[in-house]
Design an enzyme around this catalytic site. Structure first.
Site, short mmCIF file in Angstrom:
data_model
loop_
_atom_site.label_atom_id
_atom_site.label_comp_id
_atom_site.label_asym_id
_atom_site.label_seq_id
_atom_site.Cartn_x
_atom_site.Cartn_y
_atom_site.Cartn_z
CD GLU A 153 1.78 -3.85 5.02
OE1 GLU A 153 2.29 -4.89 5.91
OE2 GLU A 153 0.76 -4.28 4.59
CD GLU A 305 1.50 -5.01 0.07
OE1 GLU A 305 1.03 -5.90 0.85
OE2 GLU A 305 2.43 -4.65 0.40
CG HIS A 356 0.57 -14.16 0.15
ND1 HIS A 356 0.41 -13.46 -0.85
CD2 HIS A 356 0.27 -13.40 1.43
CE1 HIS A 356 -0.50 -12.42 -0.50
NE2 HIS A 356 -0.46 -12.30 0.85
C1 GLA Z 1 1.99 -7.02 3.69
C2 GLA Z 1 3.41 -6.55 3.17
C3 GLA Z 1 3.70 -7.58 2.04
C4 GLA Z 1 3.36 -8.89 2.24
C5 GLA Z 1 1.86 -8.94 2.32
C6 GLA Z 1 1.44 -10.48 2.67
O1 GLA Z 1 1.02 -6.38 3.23
O2 GLA Z 1 3.49 -5.46 2.80
O3 GLA Z 1 5.18 -7.39 1.82
O4 GLA Z 1 3.89 -9.63 3.30
O5 GLA Z 1 1.51 -8.46 3.52
O6 GLA Z 1 -0.11 -10.45 2.70
#
Ligand code: GLA
Length: 655
Positions: A153, A305, A356
């Site tokens: 990201e 994800e 989470h």
């Molecule tokens: C992002 C990150 C992950 C995690 C998620 C949590 O997408 O890439 O490492 O932190 O958020 O929702």
């Protein structure tokens, strides 16, 4: 050229981020057992492993990763191996503080969280390249390796000194001369003229409104710097494993990255998607992101994800009700995903994300989350061979461009009462509710495959984009444009007359006199509907073939909607039903058909290859008329002329 098809080979990838370094090694064997049991065939390793791989400068500790790669391979699970460069170890910041980014106030972003790296730091880039090089050399030929995942990201900004130097360099490349920068930024305004390159800074804290050209170019620059970081690591891993595809995960509709441009640099386009389970339009948000990602990928894409249950970063974090995880996962497949993955495999017990969810939650193997994940794995295995690598054809394209968004979203504009993403969502929702399948496209892309093209809002358009739109309509295409479109050029220089003259001519507008933005609780009455957010004082030139006027108020009798042949202009945001009606009509006249007639309101239908996906977003059972006889790949049953879907039910029908 490698792609997702080389990895999936007739399956859907199923799995997620696996962070085993958070667990004692005894847990790894149990992980492998549960993964196999759930049909997991892919894990992403190493996303946040830098300090474990390089605990001291120059040290290399690969033993634990060797054991994991082998464990995955022994269990038939492929590894998407990440470069660990999104979270540098503390020693890097301590020894080389210049690797840490500065915010616009000059404050340092310290280690202790993640993503504390400056895209512009030469030292950061050197260390990132070194660990990537060694990782790629060691695992580039490993039989478990299926794909490379670069960083994670990409989303950082930096206003510091090294970024300032690179910004100047970037500007030299873009404009050549300082005069050209002064011209593009309109620095005659407020005595901002630059006499030396060294005077140029990132748009740091200022007393009052910043120069919009400088802000726009800083956003472009930031996207380009992150892309340079990505490309440098990609090129390293490619050297070691030329046939292994490379990806990096996008955040949906993230403002910091021109994802059209980035997607061209990837072998596989992947995205992270976290709709709020309580959002009544969560499914539509999902559909929008999925349509956009598929369009960037120009084919199958990877859901890198999602969450099996709650996230931990909203004010209130809701779990997914029973069945929703399966429904939203199959929606992604319906809209072109060939990989359904999660953050993360096992829910953490420590650290910032311990609340989470994971595929295996704190409730463990017997927990509902894992049990539903397992069910999904079985479903994906059933449909995989029929779905993987098949395509979706859309009749309608929605145009979107980051540069226009960046130019239009600045301070000092006529109204801050709306956001560009909200307008984009509103238009996509209208098409989604009308059961029209949509692609997204850049305004300079080839639009000829589409029967209709809609432009929710493109405030800034290049000449090439305008030519493209005109040629599209001239060639027989139907174009529907929303308010505040075609107002500025690529430098955010206003095109006079309220809108580009060629576009005015296209819609039958002589002059756009004023914008009349609406207050949050205000609407504009129009013939047959109400407009929201915005209205415009338009003087038509008499050539429009149809108009819908404003009713009452200052704009009484002036056109709210104009249509000249196949070109429509909508000068407000009609309320949802009206926008849906209008777009459905324009699309129908252009020959674009809904996926299926007679669909109940909460049922989404998508055709992928020869399969028909039916996705029920409600909790009460519904009957969906589907003419003919089909085989439901999920239940194994034959259905004739109708399908009954229960709570969050899904059918995948093969003729
Ligand atoms: C992002 C990150 C992950 C995690 C998620 C949590 O997408 O890439 O490492 O932190 O958020 O929702």
């Amino acid at each position: 050229m490698t792609g997702l098809g080389d990895v999936t080979r007739g399956r859907i990838l199923f799995g997620g981020d696996y962070n085993p370094e958070q667990w004692p090694e005894e847990t790894w064997a149990e992980d492998a057992r549960l993964m196999k049991d759930a049909g997991v065939n892919s894990v992403t390793l190493g996303v946040f492993s830098w300090s474990r791989l390089e605990p001291r400068p120059g040290a290399r500790e690969f033993g634990w990763l060797d054991r994991l790669m082998k464990l995955m391979h022994d269990n038939g699970i492929g590894v998407v191996l990440a470069t660990p460069t999104s979270s540098p170890p503390p020693w890097l910041g301590r020894l080389h503080p210049q690797t840490l980014p500065r915010d616009e106030d000059g404050r340092t972003e310290w280690w202790g969280g993640r993503q504390h790296f400056s895209h512009s730091s030469a030292v950061y880039r050197r260390h990132a390249a070194a660990i990537t090089e060694d990782l790629a050399a060691r695992y580039g030929g490993h039989p478990a390796l299926t794909m490379w995942h670069i960083n994670n990201e990409y989303c950082t900004y930096d206003w510091g000194d090294e970024a300032a130097a690179r910004f100047r360099h970037w500007l030299r490349n873009r404009y050549g001369t300082l005069d050209a920068v002064n011209s593009a930024w309109g620095t005659a305004f407020w005595s901002q003229g630059y006499g030396e390159w060294e005077e140029i800074l990132p748009p740091r804290r200022a007393h009052y409104l910043k120069n919009p050209g400088q802000v726009l170019d800083f956003k472009r620059f930031t996207s380009d710097m992150l892309l340079e970081c990505y490309a440098a690591e990609r090129d390293i891993v490619r050297r070691h494993s030329p046939h292994t595809p490379v990806t990096t995960n996008f955040m949906p509709l993230w403002a910091g990255q021109d994802a059209w441009r980035w997607a061209e640099e990837e072998d596989v386009v992947s995205v992270d998607l976290y709709p709020d389970p309580r959002d009544p339009f969560g499914a539509q948000h999902g559909a929008l992101v999925q349509d956009m990602t598929r369009s960037q990928a120009r084919g199958p894409w990877m859901l890198m994800e999602q969450a099996a249950g709650p996230v931990n970063w909203r004010g209130v974090n809701h779990p997914k009700p029973r069945g929703l995880n399966r429904l939203w996962s199959l929606q992604a497949v319906a809209r072109g995903a060939d990989a359904v993955c999660y953050f993360q495999w096992r829910q953490s017990r420590q650290g910032a994300e311990k609340f989470h969810s994971g595929m295996v939650g704190h409730a463990g193997e017997q927990g509902r989350t894992y049990q539903e994940v397992k069910q999904l794995g079985a479903d994906l295995a059933k449909i995989g061979p029929h779905v993987a690598d098949t395509r979706i054809t859309a009749d309608v394209a929605v145009l979107h461009d980051w540069h226009s968004w960046w130019a239009g979203a600045q301070d000092g504009r006529p109204s801050t009462r709306f956001d560009y993403p909200d307008v984009l969502h509103a238009w996509h929702r209208a098409l989604w509710e009308a059961h029209l399948t949509t692609d997204f496209a850049h305004p300079e892309h080839d639009l000829t495959p589409y029967r209709a093209v809609v432009v929710p809002q493109l405030y800034a358009l290049t000449d090439a984009a305008i030519d493209n739109l005109l040629a599209y309509v001239r060639g027989g295409g139907t174009l529907v444009c929303g308010f505040l479109t075609g107002v500025a050029d690529q430098d955010d220089r206003i095109r006079t007359g309220g809108m580009d003259a060629r576009l005015r001519d296209l819609f039958g507008i002589r002059t756009l006199h004023e914008w009349w933005p609406l207050e949050a609780d205000e609407t504009a009455a129009c013939d047959g509907f109400r407009g929201t957010l915005w209205s415009e004082e338009i003087e038509p030139d008499g050539t429009a073939t149809e108009t819908l006027p404003y009713k009452g108020g200052e704009l009484d009798g002036l056109p709210a909607v104009l249509r000249k042949g196949r070109a429509w202009y909508v000068s407000t945001l009609p309320e949802p039903d009206a926008l849906r009606g209008l777009l459905a009509r324009a699309a129908a006249e252009a020959g674009a058909r809904p996926v299926l007639d007679g669909l109940p309101a909460q049922v989404e239908a998508v055709r992928r290859g020869d399969l028909l996906f039916l996705l029920h977003h409600g909790r009460e059972a519904v009957t969906v008329p589907v003419p003919g006889t089909h085989h439901d790949l999920l239940t194994g049953r034959t259905v004739t002329d109708e399908v009954v879907l229960g709570r969050y039910g899904v059918a995948v029908l093969k003729p």
